[in-house]
Design an enzyme around this catalytic site. Structure first.
Site, PDB file in Angstrom:
ATOM      1  N   LYS A  34     -10.848   8.647 -13.824  1.00 38.62           N
ATOM      2  CA  LYS A  34     -10.866   8.581 -15.298  1.00 38.62           C
ATOM      3  C   LYS A  34     -10.455   7.227 -15.874  1.00 38.62           C
ATOM      4  O   LYS A  34     -10.953   6.842 -16.921  1.00 38.62           O
ATOM      5  CB  LYS A  34     -10.032   9.700 -15.897  1.00 38.62           C
ATOM      6  CG  LYS A  34      -8.550   9.540 -15.690  1.00 38.62           C
ATOM      7  CD  LYS A  34      -7.783  10.745 -16.213  1.00 38.62           C
ATOM      8  CE  LYS A  34      -6.312  10.448 -16.142  1.00 38.62           C
ATOM      9  NZ  LYS A  34      -5.490  11.648 -15.939  1.00 38.62           N
ATOM     10  N   ARG A 129       3.720  17.780 -20.621  1.00 42.83           N
ATOM     11  CA  ARG A 129       2.314  17.667 -21.016  1.00 42.83           C
ATOM     12  C   ARG A 129       1.719  19.065 -20.821  1.00 42.83           C
ATOM     13  O   ARG A 129       2.217  20.005 -21.426  1.00 42.83           O
ATOM     14  CB  ARG A 129       1.587  16.562 -20.249  1.00 42.83           C
ATOM     15  CG  ARG A 129       0.322  16.102 -21.019  1.00 42.83           C
ATOM     16  CD  ARG A 129      -0.444  14.967 -20.356  1.00 42.83           C
ATOM     17  NE  ARG A 129      -1.144  15.410 -19.152  1.00 42.83           N
ATOM     18  CZ  ARG A 129      -1.949  14.637 -18.424  1.00 42.83           C
ATOM     19  NH1 ARG A 129      -2.181  13.385 -18.815  1.00 42.83           N
ATOM     20  NH2 ARG A 129      -2.540  15.096 -17.341  1.00 42.83           N
TER      21      ARG A 129
END
Ligand SMILES: *Cc1c(COP(=O)(O)O)cnc(C)c1O
Length: 355
Positions: A34, A129
């Site tokens: 990514k 997260r």
């Protein structure tokens, strides 16, 4: 013109090194692309290094990689898809990190669901997260088993991304313990314990990763050879995998302090200046849109970065021994964050180099 040099062979070396290091501890590596915006050549380099699963957070990137990679590899979607994207996600990926029962429900109800699809439920072990907070994980996982049955293949955790929480053996014990308790409650044995990202590599290096953890998802360490959470380079890897070049479009000597009443810069920041007298300054053909200026390190160590607005990066060449001219290129190493922005920018040309 500004461009980034990409060295897939060097990324391949990093991938191969880390894959073997983890394999020695019984851990399978998912290669995460990514930070390169799903660059096909970087994905290929990881696959050539023997990595069998590519991890990506964006469906668009997976589609691009799938269209160029011929090998038979698995694709892991790292970020749960939006509800409207579940069907396409099932088309292009086969392993999913999920952390929401509603999304899991949508997955298993989707007409596109097939035998090869696998779900990994995320547990938050402290970084804040994604994932169910570990103290409340068991009841939610029991529900996940009811919803997903055999499609639920494992559990995972992610550290060092939001809270900057460091990986410790205790964090991974939490994961293993939850898996054990789930087995006692439901009789379901999970196959995958997906623990690390790059921030967890120290546990592999010093051999303190608890037995039972069998998957690491690695991006930064493979692509950049760095570990920003632990503020270090990863031993055994190269960092010269990507080099950014900006072209000098103006070269002038000017005062080091602006003249006039100071308000705010183009981004609402109040600039601060030190009076160093007149300085030789260059404007380069990139800006905040393309780079994170604080994440750039000039290869010419005598150059310092002064500031950037949207499209202008201003550097100080006064101390350099090199006699730069307009049209010359200035080279930079990039941090993880800077590389992410460079690869996302449509204005930085991507140039692939051998060796
Ligand atoms: C980005 C990401 C990774 C890879 O992290 P690195 O720090 O680049 O190794 C792993 N897991 C998840 C869920 C991610 O989003």
């Amino acid at each position: 013109m500004a461009f980034v040099e990409i060295y897939p062979d060097r990324v391949k070396k990093n991938a191969s090194y880390l894959r073997n290091l983890c394999a020695d501890r019984g851990i399978d590596v998912v290669g995460v692309t990514k930070v390169t915006c799903g660059d096909e050549k970087i994905a290929s380099a990881m696959i050539e290094a023997g990595i069998k699963t590519i991890g990506e957070s964006r469906i668009e990137n997976i589609i691009r990689i799938r269209n160029s990679v011929v090998d038979n590899v698995d694709f892991m979607l790292l970020r749960p898809p939006q509800k409207s994207k579940i069907s396409i996600a099932l088309d292009v990926a086969n392993i999913f990190l999920v952390s929401d029962l509603d999304i899991l429900d949508r997955f298993v109800e989707a007409p596109k669901l097939r035998k090869h699809h696998r779900m990994i439920y995320m547990i938050d072990t402290g970084d804040l997260r994604e994932g169910i907070w570990y103290k409340e994980a068991l009841p939610e996982l029991e529900k996940a088993v009811k919803i997903a049955g055999g499609y639920l293949a494992g559990i995972g955790t992610n550290l060092g991304c939001y809270g900057g929480v460091l990986a410790t053996p205790e964090k991974f014990e939490i994961l293993l313990d939850i898996g054990e308790r789930l087995y006692k409650q439901t009789g379901v044995r999970l196959e995958i314990y997906s623990a690390g990202n790059t921030a967890s590599l120290p546990l592999i290096e010093d051999n303190t990763c608890p037995e039972g953890i069998n998957q690491f998802r690695l991006g930064e360490s493979i692509v950049c050879g760095t570990d920003v959470t632990n503020n270090r380079v990863v031993p055994g890897t190269r960092q010269d995998t990507f080099i950014l070049y900006g072209e000098i479009i103006e070269l002038k000597t000017k005062p080091s302090v602006p003249e006039g009443k100071i308000g705010r810069d183009a981004f609402g920041r109040v600039p601060v200046f030190e009076d160093k007298g007149p300085r030789l300054r260059a404007i380069l053909d990139m800006g905040e849109q393309d780079v994170i200026p604080s994440g750039l390190t000039p290869l010419d160590s005598k150059i310092s970065i002064l500031h950037a607005s949207s499209d202008h990066l201003i550097v100080d060449l006064t101390e350099s021994n090199i006699d730069y001219r307009t049209g010359d290129l200035i080279a930079f190493r990039m941090s993880y964050g800077a590389l992410l922005r460079v690869m996302t920018s449509g204005y930085i040309e991507k140039v692939y180099r051998d060796g």
